[in-house]
Scaffold this motif. Sequence first.
Motif, short mmCIF file in Angstrom:
data_model
loop_
_atom_site.label_atom_id
_atom_site.label_comp_id
_atom_site.label_asym_id
_atom_site.label_seq_id
_atom_site.Cartn_x
_atom_site.Cartn_y
_atom_site.Cartn_z
N UNK A 185 0.70 -1.42 -0.26
CA UNK A 185 0.13 -0.18 -0.34
C UNK A 185 0.89 1.05 0.15
N UNK A 186 0.41 2.09 -0.74
CA UNK A 186 1.13 3.25 -0.78
C UNK A 186 0.79 4.15 0.64
N UNK A 187 2.12 4.63 1.30
CA UNK A 187 1.70 5.40 2.42
C UNK A 187 0.87 7.03 1.97
N UNK A 188 -0.29 7.15 2.73
CA UNK A 188 -0.14 8.68 2.54
C UNK A 188 -1.05 8.61 1.17
N UNK A 189 -1.51 7.99 0.12
CA UNK A 189 -1.58 8.20 -0.89
C UNK A 189 -3.09 9.24 -1.27
N UNK A 190 -3.46 9.61 -0.06
CA UNK A 190 -5.06 10.21 -0.79
C UNK A 190 -4.56 11.50 -0.26
N UNK A 191 -4.05 12.46 1.06
CA UNK A 191 -3.89 13.07 1.15
C UNK A 191 -2.57 13.85 0.19
N UNK A 240 -6.91 0.75 -6.83
CA UNK A 240 -6.67 2.43 -5.80
C UNK A 240 -4.27 2.35 -6.05
N UNK A 241 -4.43 2.83 -4.63
CA UNK A 241 -2.84 2.39 -4.24
C UNK A 241 -2.35 1.25 -3.91
N UNK A 242 -3.30 0.43 -3.98
CA UNK A 242 -2.38 -1.20 -3.81
C UNK A 242 -2.25 -2.28 -4.35
N UNK A 245 -3.14 17.15 -7.26
CA UNK A 245 -4.06 16.99 -7.47
C UNK A 245 -4.00 15.00 -8.15
N UNK A 246 -5.35 14.65 -9.34
CA UNK A 246 -4.80 13.04 -9.63
C UNK A 246 -4.10 12.69 -10.94
N UNK A 247 -3.52 13.52 -11.22
CA UNK A 247 -2.82 13.58 -12.37
C UNK A 247 -1.00 13.40 -11.34
N UNK A 248 -0.80 14.36 -11.11
CA UNK A 248 -0.02 13.77 -10.49
C UNK A 248 -0.03 12.36 -9.73
N UNK A 249 -0.78 11.76 -8.73
CA UNK A 249 -1.16 11.37 -8.95
C UNK A 249 -0.87 9.87 -9.25
N UNK A 250 -1.51 9.78 -10.96
CA UNK A 250 -1.28 8.91 -11.67
C UNK A 250 0.47 8.96 -11.75
N UNK A 251 0.97 9.43 -12.15
CA UNK A 251 2.61 9.71 -12.57
C UNK A 251 2.77 9.07 -11.67
#
Length: 319
Positions: A192-198, A235-237, A204-210
């Motif tokens: 699991x990616x730590x603190x990914x929601x924050x 998700x981030x899992x 933003x979601x584009x940076x999250x996708x990257x």
Amino acid sequence: MAILIVDDDPQLCQLIGVRLETAGYKTLTAGTAEEAFARLQAGDLEVELVMLDIFLPDASGIEVCRRIKADPRTCDIPVIVLTGSNDEEHLEQAFDAGAIDYIEKPFKGLELLARIRSALRLKAEIEQRKRQAQELIAVAEQLKRANEQLRQLSFHDALTGLHNRRYFDEFLEREFKRAQRSGTELALIMIDIDYFKSYNDRFGHQAGDQALRQVAATFRFVVHRSHDLVARYGGEEFAVVLPETAQPAALTIAESLRQRVEALRLPHPDSPFGVVTISLGLAVRQPKPKESLSQLIEAADMALYHSKRAGRNRVSAAA
């Protein structure tokens, strides 16, 4: 396109040639089997039909017909046998050799043309059906390739390029049963990616996708055996399946995954570590015959939960 007339009687060849050319056909002639094969192989005019005397000076017309039908280059050319006898045995042999029809000598002009037209129509129909069959085969191959591409797409995560949850479920079940049969160990790592929601909230979601793509690429770099699996679980899992892997080796791989992600140095101001990190839970089992796959998954999940409770950015192994 031409009709090849094979007969050792030059006057008969000339007579047939005149009748056919008057009707609009081009003709070639041969007096022997050797000349006939030379004409067929010359390629000056493509032969679309052979009119073949059943008796030739250097070979049996039946044998010539058999050779024409045995050669892939000429096997589709229809053969009409010319015979001065209606001997049933000879005719049966000619048809067995591949002849499509026969004409008795002396022949009538109208009958000659009618039988030739019939043979050529049949040849055209056969060629059309072959083309249609080839087209159907080509379409079937295209459909097969398209289905395989769709199948592959259905097993892959579009964002990261990793295998998806569907494929993970099938793969893990298959490897679990194989480990049960062979008595080998099977390792499962849940990530699991730590603190990914924050992270998403801040960048933003584009940076999250990257970030997800970069983490996935790191996983692929570390887990590279052909029979291992890295999948996006949701998700981030993520999840990693390591067949035939004991706990010490699995722990080494899990720790390498953690270190590699941390080494990406992706800034994460809302994480106590200042960069993107991952938490991992590891379970290794040598499945017993009646053991359930869910027990392995639950053990890895509990180990992941322990890593989170213990402060994240760490690997925990199930007992």
